[in-house]
Design a protein around this motif. Structure first.
Motif, PDB file in Angstrom:
ATOM      1  N   ASP A   1      34.156  21.484  51.538  1.00  0.00           N
ATOM      2  CA  ASP A   1      34.861  21.022  50.343  1.00  0.00           C
ATOM      3  C   ASP A   1      34.211  19.732  49.859  1.00  0.00           C
ATOM      4  O   ASP A   1      34.597  18.637  50.277  1.00  0.00           O
ATOM      5  N   ALA A   2      33.223  19.861  48.977  1.00  0.00           N
ATOM      6  CA  ALA A   2      32.501  18.688  48.473  1.00  0.00           C
ATOM      7  C   ALA A   2      33.452  17.713  47.803  1.00  0.00           C
ATOM      8  O   ALA A   2      33.343  16.495  47.979  1.00  0.00           O
ATOM      9  N   ARG A   3      34.384  18.244  47.037  1.00  0.00           N
ATOM     10  CA  ARG A   3      35.320  17.383  46.308  1.00  0.00           C
ATOM     11  C   ARG A   3      36.104  16.501  47.284  1.00  0.00           C
ATOM     12  O   ARG A   3      36.186  15.284  47.114  1.00  0.00           O
ATOM     13  N   ALA A   4      36.688  17.095  48.309  1.00  0.00           N
ATOM     14  CA  ALA A   4      37.480  16.334  49.282  1.00  0.00           C
ATOM     15  C   ALA A   4      36.605  15.314  50.007  1.00  0.00           C
ATOM     16  O   ALA A   4      37.028  14.172  50.234  1.00  0.00           O
ATOM     17  N   TRP A   5      35.383  15.695  50.355  1.00  0.00           N
ATOM     18  CA  TRP A   5      34.473  14.785  51.051  1.00  0.00           C
ATOM     19  C   TRP A   5      34.119  13.605  50.158  1.00  0.00           C
ATOM     20  O   TRP A   5      34.094  12.451  50.614  1.00  0.00           O
ATOM     21  N   ILE A   6      33.869  13.871  48.886  1.00  0.00           N
ATOM     22  CA  ILE A   6      33.547  12.796  47.942  1.00  0.00           C
ATOM     23  C   ILE A   6      34.734  11.849  47.800  1.00  0.00           C
ATOM     24  O   ILE A   6      34.578  10.630  47.833  1.00  0.00           O
ATOM     25  N   PHE A   7      35.957  12.401  47.672  1.00  0.00           N
ATOM     26  CA  PHE A   7      37.150  11.557  47.551  1.00  0.00           C
ATOM     27  C   PHE A   7      37.357  10.716  48.812  1.00  0.00           C
ATOM     28  O   PHE A   7      37.834   9.588  48.732  1.00  0.00           O
ATOM     29  N   GLU A   8      37.010  11.260  49.964  1.00  0.00           N
ATOM     30  CA  GLU A   8      37.193  10.551  51.224  1.00  0.00           C
ATOM     31  C   GLU A   8      36.153   9.450  51.428  1.00  0.00           C
ATOM     32  O   GLU A   8      36.432   8.429  52.053  1.00  0.00           O
ATOM     33  N   ASN A   9      34.955   9.647  50.891  1.00  0.00           N
ATOM     34  CA  ASN A   9      33.844   8.743  51.191  1.00  0.00           C
ATOM     35  C   ASN A   9      33.456   7.800  50.062  1.00  0.00           C
ATOM     36  O   ASN A   9      32.616   6.916  50.266  1.00  0.00           O
TER      37      ASN A   9
ATOM     38  N   ALA B   1      39.070  12.415  37.790  1.00  0.00           N
ATOM     39  CA  ALA B   1      39.458  13.516  36.896  1.00  0.00           C
ATOM     40  C   ALA B   1      38.299  14.495  36.721  1.00  0.00           C
ATOM     41  O   ALA B   1      38.508  15.711  36.689  1.00  0.00           O
ATOM     42  N   TYR B   2      37.085  13.981  36.634  1.00  0.00           N
ATOM     43  CA  TYR B   2      35.906  14.838  36.472  1.00  0.00           C
ATOM     44  C   TYR B   2      35.746  15.754  37.683  1.00  0.00           C
ATOM     45  O   TYR B   2      35.575  16.965  37.547  1.00  0.00           O
ATOM     46  N   TYR B   3      35.822  15.182  38.887  1.00  0.00           N
ATOM     47  CA  TYR B   3      35.654  15.998  40.095  1.00  0.00           C
ATOM     48  C   TYR B   3      36.815  16.963  40.297  1.00  0.00           C
ATOM     49  O   TYR B   3      36.624  18.073  40.789  1.00  0.00           O
TER      50      TYR B   3
ATOM     51  N   PRO C   1      24.913   8.491  37.686  1.00  0.00           N
ATOM     52  CA  PRO C   1      26.303   8.101  37.430  1.00  0.00           C
ATOM     53  C   PRO C   1      26.934   9.046  36.411  1.00  0.00           C
ATOM     54  O   PRO C   1      26.257   9.556  35.523  1.00  0.00           O
ATOM     55  N   ILE C   2      28.229   9.295  36.571  1.00  0.00           N
ATOM     56  CA  ILE C   2      28.951  10.066  35.563  1.00  0.00           C
ATOM     57  C   ILE C   2      29.073   9.154  34.353  1.00  0.00           C
ATOM     58  O   ILE C   2      29.516   8.019  34.473  1.00  0.00           O
ATOM     59  N   PRO C   3      28.648   9.618  33.183  1.00  0.00           N
ATOM     60  CA  PRO C   3      28.718   8.755  32.005  1.00  0.00           C
ATOM     61  C   PRO C   3      30.147   8.284  31.738  1.00  0.00           C
ATOM     62  O   PRO C   3      31.110   8.998  32.012  1.00  0.00           O
TER      63      PRO C   3
END
Length: 128
Positions: free
Chosen positions: A36-44, A53-55, A84-86
């Motif tokens: 789960d890339a999304r969960a990993w990104i939110f955790e790290n 919101a984008y993710y 970076p996300i614009p």
């Protein structure tokens, strides 16, 4: 593990932290990322409201694809770059929004020596 801002410098700092882990710990992180890339990104990472919101809006299949691609680079301790996300993405027209993942590389195993070598890179980009 520490949280970093989701910026190119933050991604570089997270990568440096990950690549100091021993192999077992690194593989555990890669497995978590692949599931789960999304969960990993939110955790790290520390995300802005707009980044979160984008993710959250990424389709589930893209979430898994992103995780699998990034996890393969993590296991091989290979570079990961993330643009970076614009800012103000919500104002961009949906027809112009695009997230891309570029992956190139190879993995080799030598049964005589037991050596595994990696040569890969992952780049995540955003267009608005």
């Amino acid at each position: 593990m520490a949280q970093y801002p989701l910026t190119p410098d933050g991604v570089k700092a997270k990568q440096e932290e990950l690549y100091q882990l021993d192999n077992r710990e690194l593989i555990n992180q890669a497995v978590s990322l692949s599931r789960d890339a999304r969960a990993w990104i939110f955790e790290n990472f520390k995300l802005t409201e707009e980044q979160a919101a984008y993710y959250e809006a990424l389709p589930e299949d893209f979430n898994y694809y992103l995780g699998w691609q990034m996890a393969s680079n993590v296991i091989g301790r290979q570079p990961i770059t993330m643009e970076p996300i614009p800012s103000e993405t919500s104002l961009a027209s949906n027809s112009r929004k695009k997230t891309t993942v570029s992956v190139s590389g190879n993995t080799n195993y030598n049964p005589q020596t037991g050596a595994v070598t990696y040569g890969a890179s992952v780049s995540v980009g955003f267009t608005f």
